[in-house]
Motif scaffolding. Structure first.
Motif, PDB file in Angstrom:
ATOM      1  N   PRO A  50       0.158   4.061  -3.330  1.00 16.42           N
ATOM      2  CA  PRO A  50       1.259   3.205  -2.858  1.00 16.42           C
ATOM      3  C   PRO A  50       1.670   2.184  -3.920  1.00 16.42           C
ATOM      4  O   PRO A  50       0.869   1.794  -4.776  1.00 16.42           O
ATOM      5  N   GLU A  51       2.906   1.765  -3.857  1.00 16.91           N
ATOM      6  CA  GLU A  51       3.380   0.721  -4.768  1.00 16.91           C
ATOM      7  C   GLU A  51       2.592  -0.565  -4.521  1.00 16.91           C
ATOM      8  O   GLU A  51       2.145  -0.853  -3.414  1.00 16.91           O
ATOM      9  N   ASP A  52       2.428  -1.324  -5.595  1.00 13.92           N
ATOM     10  CA  ASP A  52       1.722  -2.616  -5.541  1.00 13.92           C
ATOM     11  C   ASP A  52       0.266  -2.487  -5.078  1.00 13.92           C
ATOM     12  O   ASP A  52      -0.308  -3.438  -4.521  1.00 13.92           O
ATOM     13  N   SER A  53      -0.319  -1.280  -5.289  1.00 10.80           N
ATOM     14  CA  SER A  53      -1.724  -1.089  -4.903  1.00 10.80           C
ATOM     15  C   SER A  53      -2.618  -1.016  -6.128  1.00 10.80           C
ATOM     16  O   SER A  53      -3.820  -0.759  -5.989  1.00 10.80           O
ATOM     17  N   PRO A  68       0.902 -11.259   1.557  1.00 11.08           N
ATOM     18  CA  PRO A  68       1.452 -12.583   1.894  1.00 11.08           C
ATOM     19  C   PRO A  68       2.813 -12.509   2.581  1.00 11.08           C
ATOM     20  O   PRO A  68       3.186 -13.433   3.316  1.00 11.08           O
ATOM     21  N   ALA A  69       3.534 -11.425   2.352  1.00  6.64           N
ATOM     22  CA  ALA A  69       4.875 -11.314   2.943  1.00  6.64           C
ATOM     23  C   ALA A  69       4.819 -10.935   4.421  1.00  6.64           C
ATOM     24  O   ALA A  69       5.618 -11.416   5.224  1.00  6.64           O
ATOM     25  N   THR A  70       3.870 -10.070   4.784  1.00  8.03           N
ATOM     26  CA  THR A  70       3.835  -9.559   6.156  1.00  8.03           C
ATOM     27  C   THR A  70       2.596  -9.994   6.934  1.00  8.03           C
ATOM     28  O   THR A  70       2.582  -9.919   8.162  1.00  8.03           O
ATOM     29  N   GLY A  71       1.573 -10.438   6.222  1.00  2.57           N
ATOM     30  CA  GLY A  71       0.327 -10.776   6.889  1.00  2.57           C
ATOM     31  C   GLY A  71      -0.531  -9.568   7.184  1.00  2.57           C
ATOM     32  O   GLY A  71      -1.618  -9.695   7.751  1.00  2.57           O
ATOM     33  N   GLY A  72      -0.040  -8.365   6.827  1.00  2.84           N
ATOM     34  CA  GLY A  72      -0.800  -7.144   7.066  1.00  2.84           C
ATOM     35  C   GLY A  72      -1.836  -6.919   5.971  1.00  2.84           C
ATOM     36  O   GLY A  72      -1.906  -7.655   4.977  1.00  2.84           O
ATOM     37  N   VAL A  73      -2.635  -5.903   6.153  1.00  2.67           N
ATOM     38  CA  VAL A  73      -3.697  -5.573   5.199  1.00  2.67           C
ATOM     39  C   VAL A  73      -3.207  -4.511   4.215  1.00  2.67           C
ATOM     40  O   VAL A  73      -2.628  -3.496   4.606  1.00  2.67           O
ATOM     41  N   LEU A  74      -3.447  -4.781   2.940  1.00 11.69           N
ATOM     42  CA  LEU A  74      -3.156  -3.806   1.894  1.00 11.69           C
ATOM     43  C   LEU A  74      -4.462  -3.398   1.219  1.00 11.69           C
ATOM     44  O   LEU A  74      -5.386  -4.198   1.102  1.00 11.69           O
ATOM     45  N   TRP A  75      -4.532  -2.143   0.782  1.00 16.51           N
ATOM     46  CA  TRP A  75      -5.695  -1.667   0.038  1.00 16.51           C
ATOM     47  C   TRP A  75      -5.319  -1.569  -1.431  1.00 16.51           C
ATOM     48  O   TRP A  75      -4.395  -0.850  -1.802  1.00 16.51           O
ATOM     49  N   VAL A  76      -6.036  -2.317  -2.250  1.00 20.12           N
ATOM     50  CA  VAL A  76      -5.675  -2.461  -3.665  1.00 20.12           C
ATOM     51  C   VAL A  76      -6.857  -2.055  -4.545  1.00 20.12           C
ATOM     52  O   VAL A  76      -8.004  -2.419  -4.275  1.00 20.12           O
TER      53      VAL A  76
END
Length: 283
Positions: A50-53, A68-76
């Protein structure tokens, strides 16, 4: 330079090394082929990340962070260490990459490991097998999953070199398989295990029986790669064990008894339960 460019250059250099008359460059050839194949698979993981991961699917370490934009969890992805063979296979398989015979990749890995440790004794036929495995992996992967024909990715010269080596190996393999199919095996399960028969010394698939008319334990094998002569049990035992492993797994899952069990005489998982006799040593 992109990861795909790196993959292509590794494979091209590998084939140039393979056809060099200096035997010392064979080590470099197998290393480059193996590295190039892995880079092709990693390139696909890079595409699917995914982008930005931070190319999460490529990384060994993947951590959750809050968007920070959505408050959701991203896997990086974190760090520079990228995935090894088993992670590559698992991630691509889970992402719907089908039609790739991963056994060829594991066989190529085995050849690469052998050449690192036993370079002086590894026979030429094993090198040909490595090229043939590479060619099949590239063919299975490139057009369906990278949307390009292998020759377009690698260039005509490199592709022709790979084809020439693989064609020779496949002809030798067919000759060996025809020889094995001509034998009157004592059990049907052995005939079904021909594809799993390899030389226990060098792990080459180029094995034949010395006398196709021989019966049962009198059957002996000769490896066309390292010229090692092997007795019946040394080839048949591991082959039946490998062939029946998958079937036994599904039988047990379905509530049935396994078709084979461990032989107390030879130690191979080749004792045929229904026949009450070991396919490898006839115990």
């Amino acid at each position: 330079m992109s990861m795909l460019d790196n993959a292509v250059q590794s494979i091209q250099i590998g084939m140039e090394d393979f056809h060099d008359h200096d035997e010392r460059r064979v080590l470099s050839a197998i290393r480059n082929l193996y590295a190039g194949i892995l880079l092709l698979f990693k390139y696909k993981l890079q595409q699917l990340s995914p982008e930005d991961s931070d190319e999460a699917l490529l990384k060994t370490k993947v951590l959750p962070v809050i968007d920070p934009a959505t408050g959701g969890v991203l896997w990086v992805g974190k760090g520079k260490k990228t995935v090894e063979v088993q992670d590559i296979v698992e991630r691509l398989s889970n992402l719907g990459i089908t039609g790739v015979d991963w056994k060829l990749l594991h066989a190529l890995q085995s050849i690469r490991n052998d050449i690192e440790h036993y370079f002086s004794t590894l026979p030429t036929e094993r090198m040909k097998e490595a090229v043939a495995n590479s060619l099949h992996l590239i063919t299975q992967f490139c057009e369906p999953h990278l949307d390009e024909r292998p020759v377009e990715i690698l260039g005509q010269e490199c592709w022709d070199l790979m084809l020439s080596v693989a064609t020779v190996f496949e002809a030798e393999l067919k000759s060996c398989q025809d020889n094995l199919r001509s034998v009157e095996w004592p059990f049907e399960q052995i005939a079904d295990s021909i594809a799993f028969m390899v030389c226990p010394e060098c792990e080459s698939r180029l094995v034949k029986v010395n006398d196709p008319a021989a019966r049962r334990g009198a059957i002996t094998f000769i490896c066309q790669s390292c010229q090692e002569e092997v007795d019946y049990c040394g080839v048949v035992g591991p082959a039946v064990e490998a062939r029946m492993a998958g079937e036994n797994h599904w039988r047990v899952r379905g509530g049935d008894e396994p078709a084979t069990c461990t032989c107390p005489e030879c130690g191979h998982d080749a004792l045929l339960v229904d026949e009450d006799e070991c396919a490898a040593c006839f115990y």
